[in-house]
Structures are given as C-alpha cells and as structure tokens.
Design a protein around this motif. Structure first.
Motif, PDB file in Angstrom:
ATOM      1  N   THR A 281       6.778  -0.429  -7.006  1.00 23.75           N
ATOM      2  CA  THR A 281       6.694  -0.232  -5.551  1.00 23.75           C
ATOM      3  C   THR A 281       8.039   0.205  -4.957  1.00 23.75           C
ATOM      4  O   THR A 281       8.118   1.195  -4.222  1.00 23.75           O
ATOM      5  CB  THR A 281       6.230  -1.542  -4.896  1.00 23.75           C
ATOM      6  N   ILE A 282       9.077  -0.533  -5.249  1.00 26.03           N
ATOM      7  CA  ILE A 282      10.396  -0.213  -4.680  1.00 26.03           C
ATOM      8  C   ILE A 282      11.051   0.916  -5.484  1.00 26.03           C
ATOM      9  O   ILE A 282      11.597   1.863  -4.909  1.00 26.03           O
ATOM     10  CB  ILE A 282      11.303  -1.470  -4.670  1.00 26.03           C
TER      11      ILE A 282
ATOM     12  N   LYS B  55      10.736   2.812 -17.313  1.00 30.65           N
ATOM     13  CA  LYS B  55       9.406   2.251 -17.082  1.00 30.65           C
ATOM     14  C   LYS B  55       8.991   1.449 -18.305  1.00 30.65           C
ATOM     15  O   LYS B  55       9.281   1.838 -19.437  1.00 30.65           O
ATOM     16  CB  LYS B  55       8.475   3.477 -16.873  1.00 30.65           C
ATOM     17  N   THR B  56       8.311   0.326 -18.087  1.00 28.06           N
ATOM     18  CA  THR B  56       7.872  -0.496 -19.229  1.00 28.06           C
ATOM     19  C   THR B  56       6.598   0.038 -19.866  1.00 28.06           C
ATOM     20  O   THR B  56       6.377  -0.141 -21.057  1.00 28.06           O
ATOM     21  CB  THR B  56       7.587  -1.947 -18.777  1.00 28.06           C
TER      22      THR B  56
ATOM     23  N   GLY C 116      14.447  -9.956  -4.530  1.00 27.64           N
ATOM     24  CA  GLY C 116      13.742 -11.007  -5.257  1.00 27.64           C
ATOM     25  C   GLY C 116      14.659 -11.813  -6.158  1.00 27.64           C
ATOM     26  O   GLY C 116      14.282 -12.897  -6.626  1.00 27.64           O
TER      27      GLY C 116
ATOM     28  N   ARG D 162       2.578 -10.696   4.668  1.00 31.75           N
ATOM     29  CA  ARG D 162       1.402 -10.126   4.002  1.00 31.75           C
ATOM     30  C   ARG D 162       1.234 -10.835   2.644  1.00 31.75           C
ATOM     31  O   ARG D 162       2.218 -11.179   1.998  1.00 31.75           O
ATOM     32  CB  ARG D 162       1.536  -8.602   3.854  1.00 31.75           C
TER      33      ARG D 162
ATOM     34  N   ASP E 262       1.156  -6.592  -1.729  1.00 31.33           N
ATOM     35  CA  ASP E 262       1.165  -5.161  -1.412  1.00 31.33           C
ATOM     36  C   ASP E 262      -0.227  -4.586  -1.696  1.00 31.33           C
ATOM     37  O   ASP E 262      -1.012  -5.184  -2.447  1.00 31.33           O
ATOM     38  CB  ASP E 262       2.212  -4.440  -2.259  1.00 31.33           C
TER      39      ASP E 262
ATOM     40  N   GLN F 198       6.994  -3.794   4.212  1.00 34.29           N
ATOM     41  CA  GLN F 198       7.699  -4.430   3.089  1.00 34.29           C
ATOM     42  C   GLN F 198       7.999  -3.473   1.949  1.00 34.29           C
ATOM     43  O   GLN F 198       8.987  -3.628   1.242  1.00 34.29           O
ATOM     44  CB  GLN F 198       6.877  -5.628   2.573  1.00 34.29           C
TER      45      GLN F 198
END
Ligand SMILES: NC(=O)C1=CN([C@@H]2O[C@H](COP(=O)(O)OP(=O)(O)OC[C@H]3O[C@@H](n4cnc5c(N)ncnc54)[C@H](O)[C@@H]3O)[C@@H](O)[C@H]2O)C=CC1
Ligand SMILES: O=C(OP(=O)(O)O)[C@H](O)COP(=O)(O)O
Length: 339
Positions: free
Chosen positions: A11-12, A33-34, A110, A168, A171, A301
C-alpha cells in the motif's frame, strides 16, 4: 540524482515508488517484493526494476513470468537511500541489512520510534533529519495531527490538545481486517499510541488521544479539540490553514459530507488511485469557543505519508531547505487542492 530503493511494495511502497519516480532530483533504482502478485506485475508494467525481497523465493517470480533485476541486498547496495515500506515490525528486522550496506534508511510509522534516529514530519521537524542515517515517517494519523499542530503552535501556542481518532478498520485491500459489524474502542486504554507518537515530533506538546475502530476502509476521521495559548477566532484559523499546502479546507458548498464523497472527489479530479495526500478539514467545523478550537478532519491513511517520505529522502540526503523540498515534492506529485 538521489538513487532511491523501495523495500516492500504494498500500500505505502507502491505509492512512494511512484512519487519518487516523479521527482526531478531522484531516480527509482528498484523495488523489492516478497511475492509475484499483482503488485509485482504492475511494478514490471511500470518498468520499475524488480528485486526479490526473499532470496529463497526467486524461482516463484520466474514461474509467474516476472523478470527480476536481482535480490534485495543488491538493491540496498545500489541505493543512496532505501525506503522500507514493509509491514509493522519487519522494518526493524531489516535494519541490520541497511546498516551492513551503510545505506541511509527511512522507516514507516508502524515501527517503534527507536528504530530510527529521528521521527519525521516534513512540516514540523524536517531539520532534525538533515544528514541523519535513519528517519521514521510517523503514521498516517500522527502525520495528519502534526500538520495542523505545527501552524497552531507557531501562531497561537498549544496549551493542550485532545483528539478522538475514529480509525478505519482496514485498507480497501485488507480483506482479512475488521470489525465488520461493530464499533471498538481501540486501543481501549487511554491514551492511544497516537499521543505519544505526536510527542516524538513535538516533545513538549500536551496531548491526549483516544482511538476507536469502525467498519470503514476509506479514511480515518479525527474529532479535534485544541486549547490555544492565546485568543483566536475561527476566521483567523481558517486563514492560517489556507496557507498550508497539505491542508485541504472542504468548502461548505462542496456537498462533501464524508469519506465517500471525498474519495469520489479525488477520483473525479484524476488523483492516482483516488489518493488524498492532504488533510481534509471541514471548514464549517472550524469553531473557536474562547481559546478552544474544534474541528473535524479526514485522513487518507494510504497516501498522506507519501509526500512526507519524499521529503524525508531529501533530508537524509543532506538537503537542508525544508520549504524548497516540500515545494518540489508537491509540484512533482500535484499535491495541494485549489478549490
Ligand atoms: N496502510 C496504511 O494505512 C498505512 C501504513 N503505514 C505503515 O507503513 C508500513 C507498511 O504498511 P502497508 O504498506 O500498509 O503494508 P502492506 O502490507 O500493504 O505492504 C507491505 C509490503 O511489504 C511486503 N513484505 C512483507 N515482508 C517483507 C520483507 N521481509 N521484505 C520486503 N517486503 C516485505 C508485503 O508483501 C507487502 O507487499 C507499516 O509500517 C504501516 O504501519 C503508515 C501509514 C498508513
Ligand atoms: O498507522 C496507521 O494507523 P494508526 O496511526 O492508527 O496506527 C495506519 O493507518 C495503519 O494502521 P493499522 O495498524 O490499523 O493498519
């Protein structure tokens, strides 16, 4: 050109990658990327060099027909600055990888504050991160609060802030999150983590925060009460906020009554992914009783921290001009709503 790598393309991360690629003084050297999922597929479509975050999973990318540029340690070695956008807690686990390569690092909200030398908000404490080895861009909610507290503190002083954050539940893509039919005090203990997080940016500010979670995905909503140190009236506050490019004052005539219409407005105006990088403050809600200011704001967010990440990259790279960095970031991304 500052060479930037993004580790964690969710997302971020995908938003930070796009914002970096748009900057005139930055080059995106790649994203890690995993898994070879749809986000990996879109990174390749955008011609972003794709690196495997987990070496043991390299073969899975080939099986899905995705060509890799290398493994994550090669990305970290090639980057002048790495932006870690992995899930909460993974950033701290990755810290030694970045240290081994002496690559300055930006972590996300986070992570615990002690993951980095400094917690960062571009409007409030840019200078603290100039030349640092690591910075943590505070969470979406803390970013939203810092952006209003900075001008209030400068103009009138803040005696005490009290904020209820209606968060929220997850997401839009987080299909495993909730609640789906409830309203939760979250955390039930007071203060929520947001107040202490604001204090990583404004160490002396007196703030209490209460958190809730609701079955919504689009945006957070804050109910804000700030007791100012000196008298103001609502018009003065609105005028002061109007000078801030990362604050959007929702005009009374816009007929925007909540997050749904805000997101609709973002899509209608061609914002990528319907992103709202600015705090969305209902102008009508800005009220002053004595020295008590009240307002409602909505925070997207998924995107408000993105311009802050771009500014943090410049700060770590030694660019000391905060206002110039913010302007460059905003011009390149299209931040700022002139309604
Ligand atoms: N989504 C949000 O609303 C916001 C999130 N943040 C913070 O940003 C950080 C990232 O959150 P999101 O983008 O929402 O998470 P996300 O889950 O959407 O994306 C994280 C990405 O990192 C990948 N990943 C997992 N382990 C990895 C590893 N070891 N190495 C590399 N990549 C790995 C995941 O596969 C995923 O693609 C967290 O610290 C979060 O608290 C901050 C503000 C808002
Ligand atoms: O950092 C965030 O919110 P928070 O400031 O309420 O912890 C982001 O919206 C992510 O929150 P999440 O931990 O509920 O995914």
């Amino acid at each position: 050109m500052i060479q930037v790598g993004v580790n964690g393309y969710g997302t971020i991360g995908k938003r930070v990658a796009d914002a970096v690629a748009a900057q005139p003084d930055m080059e995106l050297v790649g994203v890690a990327k995993t898994r070879p999922n749809f986000e990996a597929e879109t990174a390749v479509r955008k011609a972003y060099p794709l690196y495997a975050a987990v070496p043991e999973r390299v073969d899975r990318f080939a099986e899905e027909g995705l060509e890799l540029a290398g493994e994550v340690d090669e990305l970290v070695a090639a980057a002048d600055v790495i932006v870690d956008c992995t899930p909460s807690g993974i950033g701290a686990e990755n810290a030694s990888l970045y240290e081994d390569h002496d690559t300055p690092t930006i972590f996300q909200g986070g992570e615990d504050a002690d993951v980095a030398e400094v917690s960062f908000n571009a409007r409030a404490n840019y200078a603290d991160a100039v030349g640092a080895d690591s910075a943590r861009v505070v969470s979406c909610n803390t970013t939203g609060l810092s952006r209003i507290l900075a001008p209030l503190e400068e103009e009138w002083g803040v005696e005490k802030a009290r904020v209820t954050l209606v968060r929220r539940g997850g997401d839009p893509g987080q299909t495993d999150r909730g609640p789906i039919d409830d309203i939760l005090p979250d955390p039930v203990t007071i203060p929520s983590h947001h107040g202490p997080d604001v204090n990583t940016i404004f160490p002396d500010l007196d703030i209490d925060t209460l958190g809730m979670k609701v079955p919504a995905t689009l945006m957070h909503t804050h109910s804000v009460n700030v007791t100012l140190e000196s008298e103001a009236d609502a018009e003065d506050v609105l005028d002061r906020f109007a000078d801030e490019t990362r604050l959007f004052l929702i005009p009374p005539g816009a007929d925007i009554d909540g997050s749904g219409k805000l997101k609709e407005f973002a899509h209608d105006t061609g914002r990528p992914r319907g992103d709202l990088w600015e705090n969305c403050i209902w102008a009508e809600s800005v009220t002053v009783e004595g020295r008590d200011l009240y307002l409602f704001q909505a925070i997207h967010q998924e995107s408000d921290v993105v311009p802050e990440n771009v500014d943090a990259i410049r700060a770590l790279s030694g660019d000391a001009d905060a206002a110039e960095s913010r302007r460059t970031t905003e011009d390149a991304m299209g931040v700022g709503i002139d309604y």
